[in-house]
Design an enzyme around this catalytic site. Structure first.
Site, PDB file in Angstrom:
ATOM      1  N   LYS A  13      25.558 -19.638  -9.523  1.00 22.35           N
ATOM      2  CA  LYS A  13      24.899 -18.292 -10.020  1.00 22.35           C
ATOM      3  C   LYS A  13      24.549 -18.638 -11.349  1.00 22.35           C
ATOM      4  O   LYS A  13      23.218 -17.967 -11.474  1.00 22.35           O
ATOM      5  CB  LYS A  13      26.263 -17.428 -10.198  1.00 22.35           C
ATOM      6  CG  LYS A  13      27.277 -17.289  -9.076  1.00 22.35           C
ATOM      7  CD  LYS A  13      28.289 -16.287  -9.229  1.00 22.35           C
ATOM      8  CE  LYS A  13      29.520 -16.882 -10.337  1.00 22.35           C
ATOM      9  NZ  LYS A  13      30.211 -18.060  -9.858  1.00 22.35           N
ATOM     10  N   ARG A  88      34.625  -9.024 -11.239  1.00 24.97           N
ATOM     11  CA  ARG A  88      35.499 -10.150 -10.794  1.00 24.97           C
ATOM     12  C   ARG A  88      36.857  -9.411 -10.238  1.00 24.97           C
ATOM     13  O   ARG A  88      37.782 -10.172  -9.612  1.00 24.97           O
ATOM     14  CB  ARG A  88      35.922 -11.087 -11.956  1.00 24.97           C
ATOM     15  CG  ARG A  88      35.093 -12.296 -11.534  1.00 24.97           C
ATOM     16  CD  ARG A  88      35.655 -13.251 -12.922  1.00 24.97           C
ATOM     17  NE  ARG A  88      35.424 -14.467 -12.604  1.00 24.97           N
ATOM     18  CZ  ARG A  88      34.252 -15.030 -13.157  1.00 24.97           C
ATOM     19  NH1 ARG A  88      33.343 -14.438 -13.751  1.00 24.97           N
ATOM     20  NH2 ARG A  88      34.368 -16.469 -13.283  1.00 24.97           N
ATOM     21  N   ARG A 159      32.915 -28.679 -19.634  1.00 22.86           N
ATOM     22  CA  ARG A 159      33.736 -27.376 -20.066  1.00 22.86           C
ATOM     23  C   ARG A 159      35.192 -27.718 -19.768  1.00 22.86           C
ATOM     24  O   ARG A 159      35.584 -28.555 -18.886  1.00 22.86           O
ATOM     25  CB  ARG A 159      33.358 -26.332 -19.019  1.00 22.86           C
ATOM     26  CG  ARG A 159      32.188 -25.317 -19.711  1.00 22.86           C
ATOM     27  CD  ARG A 159      31.663 -24.467 -18.775  1.00 22.86           C
ATOM     28  NE  ARG A 159      32.742 -23.641 -18.222  1.00 22.86           N
ATOM     29  CZ  ARG A 159      32.416 -22.406 -17.254  1.00 22.86           C
ATOM     30  NH1 ARG A 159      31.059 -22.361 -16.907  1.00 22.86           N
ATOM     31  NH2 ARG A 159      33.172 -22.012 -16.386  1.00 22.86           N
TER      32      ARG A 159
HETATM   33  P1  AP5 Z   1      26.437 -23.352 -12.140  1.00 28.60           P
HETATM   34  O1  AP5 Z   1      25.289 -22.760 -11.959  1.00 28.60           O
HETATM   35  O2  AP5 Z   1      26.965 -23.529 -13.547  1.00 28.60           O
HETATM   36  O3  AP5 Z   1      27.498 -22.205 -11.201  1.00 28.60           O
HETATM   37  P2  AP5 Z   1      28.181 -20.913 -11.604  1.00 28.60           P
HETATM   38  O4  AP5 Z   1      28.328 -20.273 -10.099  1.00 28.60           O
HETATM   39  O5  AP5 Z   1      27.645 -20.192 -12.600  1.00 28.60           O
HETATM   40  O6  AP5 Z   1      29.763 -21.465 -11.807  1.00 28.60           O
HETATM   41  P3  AP5 Z   1      30.833 -21.140 -12.903  1.00 28.60           P
HETATM   42  O7  AP5 Z   1      31.805 -22.044 -13.164  1.00 28.60           O
HETATM   43  O8  AP5 Z   1      29.953 -20.948 -14.421  1.00 28.60           O
HETATM   44  O9  AP5 Z   1      31.158 -19.552 -12.594  1.00 28.60           O
HETATM   45  P4  AP5 Z   1      32.469 -19.189 -12.676  1.00 28.60           P
HETATM   46  O10 AP5 Z   1      32.365 -18.052 -12.053  1.00 28.60           O
HETATM   47  O11 AP5 Z   1      33.705 -19.861 -12.549  1.00 28.60           O
HETATM   48  O12 AP5 Z   1      32.526 -19.164 -14.512  1.00 28.60           O
HETATM   49  P5  AP5 Z   1      32.225 -18.241 -15.813  1.00 28.60           P
HETATM   50  O13 AP5 Z   1      31.433 -19.034 -16.699  1.00 28.60           O
HETATM   51  O14 AP5 Z   1      31.519 -16.888 -14.945  1.00 28.60           O
HETATM   52  O15 AP5 Z   1      26.325 -24.596 -11.227  1.00 28.60           O
HETATM   53  C1  AP5 Z   1      27.607 -25.485 -11.044  1.00 28.60           C
HETATM   54  C2  AP5 Z   1      27.157 -26.962 -11.021  1.00 28.60           C
HETATM   55  O16 AP5 Z   1      26.507 -26.974  -9.633  1.00 28.60           O
HETATM   56  C3  AP5 Z   1      25.997 -27.274 -12.091  1.00 28.60           C
HETATM   57  O17 AP5 Z   1      26.377 -28.481 -12.554  1.00 28.60           O
HETATM   58  C4  AP5 Z   1      24.811 -26.972 -11.583  1.00 28.60           C
HETATM   59  O18 AP5 Z   1      23.951 -28.054 -12.144  1.00 28.60           O
HETATM   60  C5  AP5 Z   1      25.019 -27.459 -10.178  1.00 28.60           C
HETATM   61  N1  AP5 Z   1      24.363 -26.742  -8.870  1.00 28.60           N
HETATM   62  C6  AP5 Z   1      23.881 -25.457  -9.048  1.00 28.60           C
HETATM   63  N2  AP5 Z   1      23.344 -25.114  -7.836  1.00 28.60           N
HETATM   64  C7  AP5 Z   1      23.305 -26.311  -7.046  1.00 28.60           C
HETATM   65  C8  AP5 Z   1      22.709 -26.618  -5.862  1.00 28.60           C
HETATM   66  N3  AP5 Z   1      22.074 -25.623  -5.183  1.00 28.60           N
HETATM   67  N4  AP5 Z   1      22.758 -27.869  -5.283  1.00 28.60           N
HETATM   68  C9  AP5 Z   1      23.377 -29.142  -6.240  1.00 28.60           C
HETATM   69  N5  AP5 Z   1      23.999 -28.587  -7.346  1.00 28.60           N
HETATM   70  C10 AP5 Z   1      23.882 -27.410  -7.859  1.00 28.60           C
HETATM   71  O19 AP5 Z   1      33.643 -17.682 -16.174  1.00 28.60           O
HETATM   72  C11 AP5 Z   1      34.684 -18.548 -16.978  1.00 28.60           C
HETATM   73  C12 AP5 Z   1      35.875 -17.875 -17.490  1.00 28.60           C
HETATM   74  O20 AP5 Z   1      35.467 -16.721 -17.983  1.00 28.60           O
HETATM   75  C13 AP5 Z   1      36.491 -17.244 -16.174  1.00 28.60           C
HETATM   76  O21 AP5 Z   1      37.314 -18.269 -15.432  1.00 28.60           O
HETATM   77  C14 AP5 Z   1      37.285 -16.449 -16.749  1.00 28.60           C
HETATM   78  O22 AP5 Z   1      38.459 -16.710 -17.615  1.00 28.60           O
HETATM   79  C15 AP5 Z   1      36.274 -15.726 -17.788  1.00 28.60           C
HETATM   80  N6  AP5 Z   1      35.611 -14.701 -17.446  1.00 28.60           N
HETATM   81  C16 AP5 Z   1      33.945 -14.561 -17.165  1.00 28.60           C
HETATM   82  N7  AP5 Z   1      33.896 -13.466 -16.469  1.00 28.60           N
HETATM   83  C17 AP5 Z   1      34.992 -12.586 -16.205  1.00 28.60           C
HETATM   84  C18 AP5 Z   1      35.333 -11.352 -15.707  1.00 28.60           C
HETATM   85  N8  AP5 Z   1      34.281 -10.667 -15.253  1.00 28.60           N
HETATM   86  N9  AP5 Z   1      36.566 -10.853 -15.763  1.00 28.60           N
HETATM   87  C19 AP5 Z   1      37.594 -11.825 -16.382  1.00 28.60           C
HETATM   88  N10 AP5 Z   1      37.547 -12.881 -16.712  1.00 28.60           N
HETATM   89  C20 AP5 Z   1      36.199 -13.465 -16.892  1.00 28.60           C
END
Ligand code: AP5
Ligand code: ZN
Length: 215
Positions: A13, A88, A159
């Site tokens: 994402k 979420r 991370r």
């Molecule tokens: P990346 O683009 O980083 O993936 P992502 O979907 O953004 O993954 P996240 O882990 O950041 O999402 P998440 O939803 O778990 O975490 P968030 O930060 O929102 O890609 C991943 C990897 O794959 C990278 O290395 C990239 O280079 C590679 N890649 C990408 N596309 C590729 C492809 N096509 N082919 C190959 N490789 C590829 O949230 C973190 C924490 O914050 C949560 O756990 C929670 O505690 C809190 N939080 C955030 N939002 C909320 C909310 N709304 N409500 C409550 N808690 C929240």
């Protein structure tokens, strides 16, 4: 153009949203990035959020709802927005509805990036992050110089919540609390599924084709 990018942890994402934000000139709003910036700066919000994030749990809804309301009311959202990581939970989605009604910026689409569990684990385990918000993958999207951010030359790090046990918990939380939103948005005719298992460029092409409908 008002879009939610949806999908499991590690679906890509953030990677897609950064590029899409440049292409369509609308802000990328990542609640994960906003929370991590607060953790780094040691704000009250950051201290509270860290407890949940490090365990792979969701930060409480009320905190996120306030945060996203403030962000969506900023002037740069006038042309549209790409939400990444919000909503979420069902209460977060209901609150988003209310906020968007108030500011007259209803959603055009919720783009669901579908990725297999195996691929999620591969992507998260190889991810390296920079404090500037960029993220890389050791194999699939490496920086020019190993361990160093292309954008700002800072040292990359893994991370805290990308450790294997925490990733398992994040996936469990996704399945229990976040996945029901697929049905929620399907019922409202807003859901568009995209195959997220291809390369970054292939997925970018597929998401762009959907977004072009709303230009
Ligand atoms: P990346 O683009 O980083 O993936 P992502 O979907 O953004 O993954 P996240 O882990 O950041 O999402 P998440 O939803 O778990 O975490 P968030 O930060 O929102 O890609 C991943 C990897 O794959 C990278 O290395 C990239 O280079 C590679 N890649 C990408 N596309 C590729 C492809 N096509 N082919 C190959 N490789 C590829 O949230 C973190 C924490 O914050 C949560 O756990 C929670 O505690 C809190 N939080 C955030 N939002 C909320 C909310 N709304 N409500 C409550 N808690 C929240
Ligand atoms: Zn950087």
């Amino acid at each position: 153009m008002n879009i939610v990018l949806f999908g499991p942890p590690g679906a890509g994402k953030g990677t897609q949203a950064k590029e899409l934000s440049q292409k369509y000139e609308i802000p990328h709003i990542s609640t994960g990035d906003i929370l991590r910036a607060n953790v780094r700066e040691g704000t009250e919000l950051g201290l509270k959020a860290k407890e949940y994030m490090d365990k792979g749990e969701l930060v409480p809804d009320q905190v996120l709802i306030g945060l996203i309301k403030d962000r969506l009311e900023k002037p740069d959202c006038v042309k549209g927005y790409i939400l990444d990581g919000y909503p979420r939970t069902i209460p977060q989605a209901d609150a988003l509805d209310d906020i968007l009604r108030e500011i007259s910026k209803p959603l055009d689409a919720v783009i669901n990036i579908e990725v297999s569990d195996d691929e999620v684990v591969r992507r998260i385990s190889g991810r390296r992050t920079c404090s500037c918000g960029e993220s890389y993958h050791q194999m699939f999207n490496p920086p020019v110089q190993e361990g160093v951010c292309d954008a700002c030359s800072e040292q990359l790090y893994q991370r805290e919540d990308d450790r294997e046990d925490v990733v398992k918990q994040r996936l469990a939380v996704y399945n229990e609390k976040t996945k029901p939103l697929i049905n929620y948005y399907e019922k409202r005719d807003l859901l568009v599924n995209i195959d997220g298992n291809g390369t970054v460029n292939e997925v970018f092409g597929a998401v762009s084709r959907v977004m072009d409908r709303y230009k």
